[in-house]
Design an enzyme around this catalytic site. Structure first.
Site, mmCIF file in Angstrom:
data_model
loop_
_atom_site.group_PDB
_atom_site.id
_atom_site.type_symbol
_atom_site.label_atom_id
_atom_site.label_comp_id
_atom_site.label_asym_id
_atom_site.label_seq_id
_atom_site.Cartn_x
_atom_site.Cartn_y
_atom_site.Cartn_z
ATOM 1 N N GLN A 165 0.800 -1.239 0.000
ATOM 2 C CA GLN A 165 0.000 0.000 0.000
ATOM 3 C C GLN A 165 0.829 1.283 0.000
ATOM 4 O O GLN A 165 0.501 2.226 -0.713
ATOM 5 C CB GLN A 165 -0.940 -0.012 1.199
ATOM 6 C CG GLN A 165 -1.873 1.178 1.262
ATOM 7 C CD GLN A 165 -2.880 1.024 2.384
ATOM 8 O OE1 GLN A 165 -3.827 0.240 2.274
ATOM 9 N NE2 GLN A 165 -2.681 1.728 3.469
ATOM 10 N N GLU A 208 -2.945 9.677 -1.016
ATOM 11 C CA GLU A 208 -2.215 10.486 -0.041
ATOM 12 C C GLU A 208 -1.135 11.322 -0.707
ATOM 13 O O GLU A 208 -0.214 11.803 -0.054
ATOM 14 C CB GLU A 208 -1.606 9.588 1.042
ATOM 15 C CG GLU A 208 -2.676 8.834 1.813
ATOM 16 C CD GLU A 208 -2.140 8.078 3.015
ATOM 17 O OE1 GLU A 208 -0.927 8.142 3.285
ATOM 18 O OE2 GLU A 208 -2.956 7.425 3.693
ATOM 19 N N ASP A 245 4.050 0.244 4.627
ATOM 20 C CA ASP A 245 2.728 -0.198 5.062
ATOM 21 C C ASP A 245 2.268 -1.242 4.051
ATOM 22 O O ASP A 245 1.809 -0.914 2.952
ATOM 23 C CB ASP A 245 1.736 0.970 5.136
ATOM 24 C CG ASP A 245 0.370 0.514 5.662
ATOM 25 O OD1 ASP A 245 0.224 -0.690 5.957
ATOM 26 O OD2 ASP A 245 -0.537 1.355 5.776
ATOM 27 N N GLU A 286 4.536 -2.102 8.708
ATOM 28 C CA GLU A 286 3.159 -1.957 9.217
ATOM 29 C C GLU A 286 2.262 -2.988 8.533
ATOM 30 O O GLU A 286 2.357 -3.188 7.315
ATOM 31 C CB GLU A 286 2.686 -0.529 8.897
ATOM 32 C CG GLU A 286 1.234 -0.251 9.243
ATOM 33 C CD GLU A 286 0.839 1.188 8.866
ATOM 34 O OE1 GLU A 286 1.733 2.050 8.710
ATOM 35 O OE2 GLU A 286 -0.368 1.438 8.718
ATOM 36 N N ASP A 313 -1.646 -1.575 12.494
ATOM 37 C CA ASP A 313 -2.717 -0.635 12.131
ATOM 38 C C ASP A 313 -4.043 -1.409 12.123
ATOM 39 O O ASP A 313 -4.755 -1.416 13.127
ATOM 40 C CB ASP A 313 -2.390 -0.009 10.762
ATOM 41 C CG ASP A 313 -3.523 0.819 10.186
ATOM 42 O OD1 ASP A 313 -4.463 1.146 10.924
ATOM 43 O OD2 ASP A 313 -3.479 1.159 8.979
ATOM 44 N N LYS A 338 -4.818 6.030 15.156
ATOM 45 C CA LYS A 338 -5.755 6.787 14.310
ATOM 46 C C LYS A 338 -6.997 6.993 15.157
ATOM 47 O O LYS A 338 -7.741 6.030 15.391
ATOM 48 C CB LYS A 338 -6.131 5.958 13.082
ATOM 49 C CG LYS A 338 -5.012 5.737 12.057
ATOM 50 C CD LYS A 338 -5.487 4.695 11.044
ATOM 51 C CE LYS A 338 -4.680 4.677 9.775
ATOM 52 N NZ LYS A 338 -5.009 3.490 8.937
ATOM 53 N N ARG A 367 -5.602 9.692 7.905
ATOM 54 C CA ARG A 367 -6.266 8.713 7.067
ATOM 55 C C ARG A 367 -6.036 9.081 5.611
ATOM 56 O O ARG A 367 -5.608 10.182 5.291
ATOM 57 C CB ARG A 367 -7.788 8.678 7.344
ATOM 58 C CG ARG A 367 -8.197 8.342 8.753
ATOM 59 C CD ARG A 367 -7.628 7.052 9.306
ATOM 60 N NE ARG A 367 -7.880 5.840 8.551
ATOM 61 C CZ ARG A 367 -8.607 4.810 8.967
ATOM 62 N NH1 ARG A 367 -9.203 4.855 10.150
ATOM 63 N NH2 ARG A 367 -8.744 3.721 8.225
ATOM 64 N N SER A 368 -6.370 8.155 4.715
ATOM 65 C CA SER A 368 -6.175 8.461 3.294
ATOM 66 C C SER A 368 -7.167 9.527 2.809
ATOM 67 O O SER A 368 -6.867 10.287 1.900
ATOM 68 C CB SER A 368 -6.265 7.196 2.460
ATOM 69 O OG SER A 368 -7.414 6.455 2.794
ATOM 70 N N LYS A 389 2.525 10.038 10.634
ATOM 71 C CA LYS A 389 2.366 9.529 9.269
ATOM 72 C C LYS A 389 1.161 10.228 8.655
ATOM 73 O O LYS A 389 0.027 9.998 9.075
ATOM 74 C CB LYS A 389 2.154 8.010 9.351
ATOM 75 C CG LYS A 389 2.037 7.323 8.022
ATOM 76 C CD LYS A 389 1.762 5.845 8.208
ATOM 77 C CE LYS A 389 0.784 5.394 7.159
ATOM 78 N NZ LYS A 389 0.344 4.017 7.290
HETATM 79 P P1 PGA Z 1 -6.455 4.338 5.319
HETATM 80 O O1 PGA Z 1 -4.912 4.098 5.081
HETATM 81 O O2 PGA Z 1 -6.627 5.672 5.931
HETATM 82 O O3 PGA Z 1 -7.008 4.227 3.930
HETATM 83 O O4 PGA Z 1 -6.914 3.229 6.216
HETATM 84 C C1 PGA Z 1 -3.912 4.482 5.939
HETATM 85 C C2 PGA Z 1 -3.162 3.281 6.443
HETATM 86 O O5 PGA Z 1 -3.495 2.130 6.092
HETATM 87 O O6 PGA Z 1 -2.255 3.437 7.233
HETATM 88 ZN ZN ZN Z 2 -1.931 1.120 7.453
#
Ligand code: PGA
Ligand code: ZN
Length: 416
Positions: A165, A208, A245, A286, A313, A338, A367-368, A389
Site C-alpha cells: 500500500q 495520499e 505499510d 506496518e 494498524d 488513528k 487517514r487516506s 504519518k
Molecule cells: P487508510 O490508510 O486511511 O485508507 O486506512 C492508511 C493506512 O493504512 O495506514
Molecule cells: Zn496502514
C-alpha cells in the site's frame, strides 16, 4: 468547568471528494472549538463505525447528513446546558448516548468530530494552543514527532497496481523538522523523475499524494525508493530510511497472501518480509500480515524486532483491548494511532498510554481521506508521538499538518 452552549455540524468534503463532518462546540463563556474528521479506505474490521446515509442518490450512499442531523438535534438537545469538567466526562456522555459498542447509532464520525471540537473549545477557554492542552490531558512533555513521508503508493490507495500500500521515507539523520522536509522534498522530486524515466509516468498521484507508477512488483517499488534516495544525493539507510505499510489484509484471502502473482502461506509471507528487511533500509513494517493472523504477527516480531518496528494498524485499530492482546502475545511492538478508528480522544489516549506502558512506539496517523484541518499535528506533538504519518509532501490536506509542525518548531520552539 465547561458548560456547553451548543453543538452543531455540517457536511463538508474530504480530500477524495467524499462527504465528511465538520463540527463546532460553543461553550457558555463564548469559547469555540471546531474539528473536521478524516476517513480511511483500507479500514480494519475492528474499527468504530462511520455512519453514512446509504442514499444512492447522494455521493453514492456516502452522505453524512444523518450523522450531521444527530449532532444538530439529538446531541445538541442532550448536552446543551450540561457542564463537563474534563474530556473524559464529555466523551463518556457521547459513548453512553450512542449506546452501541462500535458507535454505530450516532456514528463514530459524529462522535469524534465533537470530541475534538470540545477539546479545542477547552483549549480556547484555557487560552492554550491545542497541543499544550492535549499534552496536559496526556501528562507528557510535548515534542515534535519524526515524519514518515509517503513516497510511493499501491494497494487500496492507488487502484491496486501493486500489492503493497505505501512506501514511506524517514529522514532519520535530520535534526529538525525544517531539514526533514527539505530532504523529503528532494527525495520526492527525485522519485517523480525516476517514475517518469522508468515508467513513463506523468505526475499522477495516489490518495495520499504518493507517486503510483505501474511497478512490476513490490520489490521494484522498494528498489525505486532506494534509488530515489541515492539520486537525491542522500545515503539510503544512514540518512534516509524506509518504512512500509504492507496493508496485508487487503490481499489476504482463503488463508493465503496473494502478492506479486504468488500465493504465499504465512511462513512464506514472513520469509518475504524478512528478505525485504535484509536487503532494503527498512526500519518499520506496518500490517505485514493479515489483521486476524495473530500467529503470523508473533512469528514476524520474533524474526525482526527490535531492529525493525512491527507496527499494527488494521491489527490493532487503536483499540485498547486489541493492543492488550498484542502486548500479551508479543504480536507487535508499536501502534498506529488513528483516533477515528476508536471514535473519541479519551479512548485513543487510553490506547496510546497502554502502548507506551509496554514500551511500544507510537505512530500518530492521518487517514487516506483527510481534510485541511490540522489538529492531528497538535495531537502528535501533545501526546509526544514518536512518529507522525500523514502522507506525501504534496496536497494541502497533508501540508496543513506538516506546515503546522514547521510552525510549532520555528515559532513555539518545539524540538524533534
Ligand atoms: P487508510 O490508510 O486511511 O485508507 O486506512 C492508511 C493506512 O493504512 O495506514
Ligand atoms: Zn496502514
Amino acid at each position: 468547568m465547561s458548560e456547553i452552549e451548543a453543538v452543531s455540524a455540517l457536511e463538508i468534503l474530504d480530500s477524495r471528494g467524499r462527504p465528511t463532518i465538520r463540527a463546532e462546540c460553543r461553550l457558555a463563556d463564548g469559547a469555540l472549538g471546531h474539528a473536521s474528521v478524516p476517513s480511511g479506505a483500507s479500514t480494519g474490521s475492528a474499527e468504530a463505525l462511520e455512519r453514512r446515509d446509504g442514499d444512492p442518490a447522494r455521493y453514492g450512499g456516502l452522505g453524512c447528513l444523518q450523522a450531521v442531523d444527530s449532532i444538530n438535534n439529538e446531541i445538541d438537545s442532550a448536552i446543551g446546558g450540561c457542564e463537563f469538567a474534563a474530556q473524559t466526562e464529555f466523551d463518556q456522555t457521547l459513548i453512553d448516548l450512542d449506546g452501541r459498542p462500535a458507535k454505530s447509532r450516532l456514528g463514530a464520525n459524529a462522535i469524534l468530530s465533537l470530541s475534538l471540537a470540545f477539546c479545542r473549545a477547552q483549549a480556547a477557554q484555557r487560552k492554550l494552543p491545542l497541543y499544550r492542552h492535549l499534552a496536559q490531558l496526556a501528562g507528557v512533555q510535548p515534542r515534535l514527532p519524526k515524519p514518515m513521508i509517503n513516497l510511493f503508493s499501491g494497494g487500496a490507495h492507488a487502484g491496486g497496481q501493486v500489492a503493497v500500500q505505501d512506501v514511506q521515507i524517514v529522514a532519520s539523520a535530520a535534526a529538525s523538522m525544517r531539514r526533514t522536509l527539505e530532504i523529503s522534498s528532494d527525495v520526492f522530486h527525485a522519485a517523480a523523475q525516476l517514475a517518469a524515466d522508468r515508467y513513463d509516468m506523468r505526475l499522477l498521484t495516489a490518495d495520499e499524494g504518493g507517486l503510483a507508477p505501474l511497478f512490476e512488483n513490490s520489490r521494484s517499488m522498494l528498489e525505486c525508493a532506494v534509488d530515489a534516495i541515492a539520486a537525491a544525493g542522500y545515503q539510503p539507510g544512514a540518512e534516509v530510511a524506509l518504512t512500509v505499510d504492507v496493508a496485508a489484509s487487503q490481499f489476504y484471502a482463503d488463508g493465503r497472501y496473494h502478492i506479486d502473482g504468488a500465493s504465499l502461506d504465512r511462513s512464506r509471507m514472513v520469509g518475504l518480509l524478512e528478505e525485504w528487511a535484509a536487503n532494503f533500509p527498512i526500519i518499520s513494517i506496518e500490517d505485514g500480515l493479515d489483521e486476524a493472523d495473530w500467529t503470523g504477527w508473533q512469528l514476524l516480531r520474533k524474526r525482526l524486532a527490535p531492529a525493525i518496528m512491527i507496527l499494527g494498524d488494521d491489527l490493532l485499530c487503536t483499540n485498547p483491548g486489541r493492543i492488550q492482546r498484542a502486548i500479551a502475545t508479543e504480536a507487535a511492538d508499536s501502534v498506529l494511532l488513528k483516533v477515528n478508528q476508536i471514535g473519541t480522544l479519551t479512548e485513543a489516549l487510553a490506547a496510546c498510554q497502554l502502548a507506551r506502558s509496554a514500551g511500544w512506539r507510537v505512530v500518530v496517523s492521518a487517514r487516506s481521506g483527510e481534510t485541511e484541518d490540522d489538529w492531528l499535528a497538535d495531537l502528535a506533538v501533545g501526546w509526544a508521538g514518536d512518529f507522525i504519518k500523514v502522507g506525501s509532501i504534496t496536497q494541502s490536506e497533508r501540508l496543513a499538518k506538516y506546515n503546522r509542525l514547521l510552525y510549532l518548531e520555528q515559532v513555539d520552539g518545539l524540538r524533534l
